[in-house]
Scaffold this motif. Structure first.
Motif, mmCIF file in Angstrom:
data_model
loop_
_atom_site.group_PDB
_atom_site.id
_atom_site.type_symbol
_atom_site.label_atom_id
_atom_site.label_comp_id
_atom_site.label_asym_id
_atom_site.label_seq_id
_atom_site.Cartn_x
_atom_site.Cartn_y
_atom_site.Cartn_z
ATOM 1 N N GLU A 1 0.827 -1.207 0.000
ATOM 2 C CA GLU A 1 0.000 0.000 0.000
ATOM 3 C C GLU A 1 0.858 1.252 0.000
ATOM 4 N N ALA A 2 1.932 1.271 0.772
ATOM 5 C CA ALA A 2 2.819 2.435 0.809
ATOM 6 C C ALA A 2 3.468 2.658 -0.553
ATOM 7 N N SER A 3 3.912 1.580 -1.176
ATOM 8 C CA SER A 3 4.534 1.692 -2.499
ATOM 9 C C SER A 3 3.536 2.164 -3.542
ATOM 10 N N THR A 4 2.348 1.587 -3.539
ATOM 11 C CA THR A 4 1.327 1.968 -4.512
ATOM 12 C C THR A 4 0.889 3.414 -4.318
ATOM 13 N N ASN A 5 0.725 3.819 -3.083
ATOM 14 C CA ASN A 5 0.322 5.189 -2.801
ATOM 15 C C ASN A 5 1.393 6.171 -3.253
ATOM 16 N N ALA A 6 2.664 5.861 -3.014
ATOM 17 C CA ALA A 6 3.746 6.740 -3.465
ATOM 18 C C ALA A 6 3.770 6.832 -4.984
ATOM 19 N N HIS A 7 3.469 5.725 -5.638
ATOM 20 C CA HIS A 7 3.430 5.733 -7.099
ATOM 21 C C HIS A 7 2.258 6.568 -7.607
ATOM 22 N N LEU A 8 1.094 6.419 -6.995
ATOM 23 C CA LEU A 8 -0.088 7.139 -7.451
ATOM 24 C C LEU A 8 -0.055 8.626 -7.112
ATOM 25 N N LEU A 9 0.729 9.017 -6.109
ATOM 26 C CA LEU A 9 0.843 10.431 -5.773
ATOM 27 C C LEU A 9 1.532 11.219 -6.882
ATOM 28 N N GLN A 10 2.251 10.538 -7.766
ATOM 29 C CA GLN A 10 2.987 11.213 -8.827
ATOM 30 C C GLN A 10 2.171 11.380 -10.105
ATOM 31 N N HIS A 11 0.954 10.874 -10.131
ATOM 32 C CA HIS A 11 0.127 10.983 -11.332
ATOM 33 C C HIS A 11 -0.573 12.333 -11.400
ATOM 34 N N ASN A 12 -0.832 12.762 -12.609
ATOM 35 C CA ASN A 12 -1.497 14.027 -12.848
ATOM 36 C C ASN A 12 -3.001 13.856 -12.649
#
Length: 193
Positions: free
Chosen positions: A152-163
Motif C-alpha cells: 500500500e505504501a509503495s502503490t500510494n507513493a506511485h499514485l501520488l505522482q500521477h497528474n
C-alpha cells in the motif's frame, strides 16, 4: 616519448575531472506539462523508498507519503493479529500440557476436580488442533497485513505522482430527454486545454 604519454595522461585526467565536477546529481526530475506551464516534481525512487520504509517499520512508508491517518489503522490491524496469535498459542499450550498430564495420570486444570471443568482426552486433542489451526491462521493473517501495508505504501507513493488536476475529469450527469420527458443518466469525459 615518456613526456608525450605524461602530457596525454594529464590532459585526459583533467578533462575527466572537469566532466565529473560539472555533472550535477539530482534525485528528482522536473517534468513540464505540455498543456500549460505547470511543473511537477517527479521522484522515480519514491515507491521503492516508501516500500523500504514500511518494511523496516510498519507505518513509516505511510508517514513518508504524508498519509498519517493510516498509521493507527496499520498498528491496530497488526496488533490485533499479534494478540490473537498470542491468545491462541497460550490456549494451545494449556490444552497440550493438560493432555500430557492426563496421559501420565497426573492432575491438570481440566480434570474435573476442585471446581475445574472436566474434559476428556479426546476433547483435549480436538482443542489442541483447533487452537493450533487458529494460531497458524492468525500468524498468516498478520504476515499478510504486514505485506499489504508495504504494498500500500509503495502503490500510494506511485499514485501520488500521477497528474490528477482539473484538466482531466469524469463527471456524471443527469440529462432530461425532451421527447419522452424521462431522465437519462450519462457520463462525460472532459479534456480542457
Amino acid at each position: 616519448m615518456l613526456k608525450k604519454q605524461l602530457y596525454l595522461f594529464l590532459i585526459l585526467f583533467s578533462f575527466g575531472v572537469l566532466a565529473i565536477h560539472s555533472q550535477e546529481v539530482t534525485d528528482t526530475l522536473k517534468i513540464k506539462n505540455k498543456f500549460g506551464s505547470i511543473s511537477k516534481e517527479f521522484k522515480p525512487l519514491a515507491p521503492a523508498t516508501a516500500a523500504f520504509y514500511s518494511a523496516v517499520l510498519p507505518g513509516l512508508g505511510q508517514a513518508y507519503n504524508k498519509k498519517y491517518w493510516k498509521i493507527p489503522i496499520i498498528y491496530a490491524a497488526l496488533g490485533s493479529g499479534i494478540y490473537f496469535y498470542s491468545d491462541n498459542n497460550t490456549n494451545y499450550k494449556r490444552a497440550r500440557n493438560a493432555y500430557k498430564l492426563s496421559i501420565d495420570g497426573k492432575p491438570h486444570e481440566f480434570d474435573g476436580t476442585n471446581g475445574n471443568i472436566l474434559l476428556s482426552d479426546d476433547a483435549l486433542v480436538r482443542a489442541q488442533k483447533s487452537y493450533k489451526k487458529d494460531r497458524d491462521l492468525s500468524l498468516l493473517v498478520t504476515v499478510g497485513l504486514y505485506l499489504l501495508q508495504v504494498v500500500e505504501a509503495s502503490t500510494n507513493a506511485h499514485l501520488l505522482q500521477h497528474n490528477v488536476d482539473d484538466a482531466l475529469s469524469v463527471k456524471p450527469q443527469l440529462i432530461k430527454d425532451t421527447a419522452t420527458n424521462k431522465t437519462i443518466v450519462g457520463a462525460s469525459i472532459n479534456f480542457k486545454f
